[in-house]
Design an enzyme around this catalytic site. Structure first.
Site, PDB file in Angstrom:
ATOM      1  N   ARG A 137     -39.522 -12.362  58.471  1.00  0.00           N
ATOM      2  CA  ARG A 137     -40.890 -12.032  58.887  1.00  0.00           C
ATOM      3  C   ARG A 137     -40.906 -11.607  60.345  1.00  0.00           C
ATOM      4  O   ARG A 137     -40.108 -12.036  61.149  1.00  0.00           O
ATOM      5  CB  ARG A 137     -41.813 -13.234  58.696  1.00  0.00           C
ATOM      6  CG  ARG A 137     -42.138 -13.556  57.266  1.00  0.00           C
ATOM      7  CD  ARG A 137     -43.073 -14.744  57.165  1.00  0.00           C
ATOM      8  NE  ARG A 137     -44.416 -14.435  57.641  1.00  0.00           N
ATOM      9  CZ  ARG A 137     -44.977 -15.005  58.693  1.00  0.00           C
ATOM     10  NH1 ARG A 137     -44.311 -15.869  59.414  1.00  0.00           N
ATOM     11  NH2 ARG A 137     -46.205 -14.688  59.045  1.00  0.00           N
ATOM     12  N   LYS A 202     -33.715 -24.552  57.821  1.00  0.00           N
ATOM     13  CA  LYS A 202     -34.036 -23.388  56.993  1.00  0.00           C
ATOM     14  C   LYS A 202     -32.892 -23.010  56.062  1.00  0.00           C
ATOM     15  O   LYS A 202     -31.804 -22.658  56.496  1.00  0.00           O
ATOM     16  CB  LYS A 202     -34.395 -22.195  57.886  1.00  0.00           C
ATOM     17  CG  LYS A 202     -34.912 -20.985  57.106  1.00  0.00           C
ATOM     18  CD  LYS A 202     -35.536 -19.961  58.025  1.00  0.00           C
ATOM     19  CE  LYS A 202     -36.036 -18.748  57.257  1.00  0.00           C
ATOM     20  NZ  LYS A 202     -36.744 -17.780  58.116  1.00  0.00           N
ATOM     21  N   ARG A 340     -44.250 -30.473  65.674  1.00  0.00           N
ATOM     22  CA  ARG A 340     -44.089 -31.169  66.949  1.00  0.00           C
ATOM     23  C   ARG A 340     -45.129 -32.278  67.061  1.00  0.00           C
ATOM     24  O   ARG A 340     -46.081 -32.340  66.287  1.00  0.00           O
ATOM     25  CB  ARG A 340     -44.221 -30.211  68.130  1.00  0.00           C
ATOM     26  CG  ARG A 340     -45.576 -29.529  68.240  1.00  0.00           C
ATOM     27  CD  ARG A 340     -45.597 -28.559  69.421  1.00  0.00           C
ATOM     28  NE  ARG A 340     -44.619 -27.504  69.239  1.00  0.00           N
ATOM     29  CZ  ARG A 340     -44.347 -26.576  70.153  1.00  0.00           C
ATOM     30  NH1 ARG A 340     -44.989 -26.611  71.319  1.00  0.00           N
ATOM     31  NH2 ARG A 340     -43.463 -25.628  69.937  1.00  0.00           N
TER      32      ARG A 340
END
Length: 343
Positions: A137, A202, A340
């Site tokens: 992306r 990932k 986070r």
């Protein structure tokens, strides 16, 4: 129907290069001496050495051991279009217009975007062992070593643009999880909007690109990238880009049957696209939510409007990310998400 390995629009060559031939011989995971490889390829041992060096430059982990030769640990066979076709269910294979497995190209998505659309409800698939311009992306680079990843693109021609097309990448994510489950691979989750993750790292991603006309058919290219075996060099490249990578080896898959995985991905995605045309994203929402890697976590969503901090509250029926913020519940159709702590 066409199935083969000929070059696409951006392919380098239809003929096997020496690195490709050496890679094919080493794909059994066994040691092969430089002498034996040279004899099989009809070249000198020095040429084989240069070919191995070239494979390493592409990120492939090739071991060299004195008096034993070369080998690729945890290797898998090169992707083969005929083998993939044989593994497809007949009702899926009947919809295929063409299928190709290339050694090298710029981008499988770019190749298919440049093609004329096929009949409504038909598809093409294209894989490549090496991509010189592999993309995720927002034009991010996608790193994939030969034999160490799956770089798959598919086309689909919708009769009309679905009203909830923005959620298509989420539906394809569900299709990917279905396919992995069929070949015995679990523990993969989905990170909104298009990532496949394992324990926050990932494993792969999905890239949807669209070519449509007003009130007419919609030609969609679906790119699915998945890490199979990442060597140290590719791990370092991925980490330098700001992402931690995972691969199927992380999940205990020692010698992945990539042809079987690609066939499962193609079959599951085609079935899912038909389901999507009939029922929209609502028929995928529950499965996506069950695999949501962000649910309940403190996150930051970055978009063109800036950054917003809050707690992820899943997706709505349209596939938008819901975020609980100090200003109330907000929804996002696009954006990048990072996990986070919230202060």
């Amino acid at each position: 129907m066409y199935v083969g390995g000929s070059a696409g629009n951006n392919a380098v060559s239809e003929r096997e290069s020496l690195p490709q031939r050496v890679c094919r011989l080493l794909s059994d995971g066994q040691f092969h001496s430089g002498t034996a490889l040279a004899a099989s390829c009809g070249v000198s041992r020095n040429a084989v050495w240069k070919a191995v060096a070239g494979l390493r430059t592409l990120g492939l982990n090739v071991h060299a051991v004195a008096n034993r030769g070369y080998r690729i640990p945890n290797a898998s066979e090169l992707l083969d279009a005929k083998q993939i076709l044989r593994l497809l269910p007949s009702e899926v294979a009947s919809r295929q217009r063409s299928g190709e497995c290339l050694w090298r190209t710029t981008s499988t998505n770019l190749d298919l975007l440049g093609r004329a659309a096929g009949p409504i409800g038909s598809f093409d698939f294209l894989t490549a062992e090496c991509q010189t311009q592999g993309r995720g992306r927002r034009a991010r680079s996608w790193f994939a070593p030969p034999c160490g990843a799956i770089c798959l693109s598919m086309t689909w021609n919708f009769a009309a643009l679905p009203t909830d097309v923005s959620a298509l990448s989420l539906a394809v994510g569900v299709c990917v999880l279905r396919a992995l489950g069929q070949v015995g691979i679990g523990s993969v989750t989905l990170k909104w909007p298009n990532d496949l993750v394992v324990n926050g790292d990932k494993l792969g991603g999905i890239l949807i690109e669209l070519r449509a006309e007003a009130s007419g058919p919609a030609y969609v290219v679906i790119g699915i990238g998945m890490n199979v075996v990442l060597g140290d060099a590719v791990h370092r490249q991925i980490e330098a880009s700001g992402t931690r990578g995972a691969d199927l080896l992380t999940l205990g898959v020692q010698r992945a049957d990539r042809n079987g995985i690609v066939a499962a991905l193609v079959a599951s995605t085609v079935a899912g696209l038909i389901q999507y045309e009939q029922d929209g994203f609502s028929s995928f929402a529950a499965e996506w939510s069950a695999a949501d890697a962000l649910a309940g976590k403190a996150v930051v969503v970055s978009s063109e409007r800036g950054s917003v901090t809050g707690h992820a509250r899943g997706i709505d029926i349209d596939g938008a990310l819901c975020l609980q913020t100090r200003d109330g519940l907000q929804r996002f159709v696009t954006g990048d998400v990072s996990v986070r702590a919230v202060t």
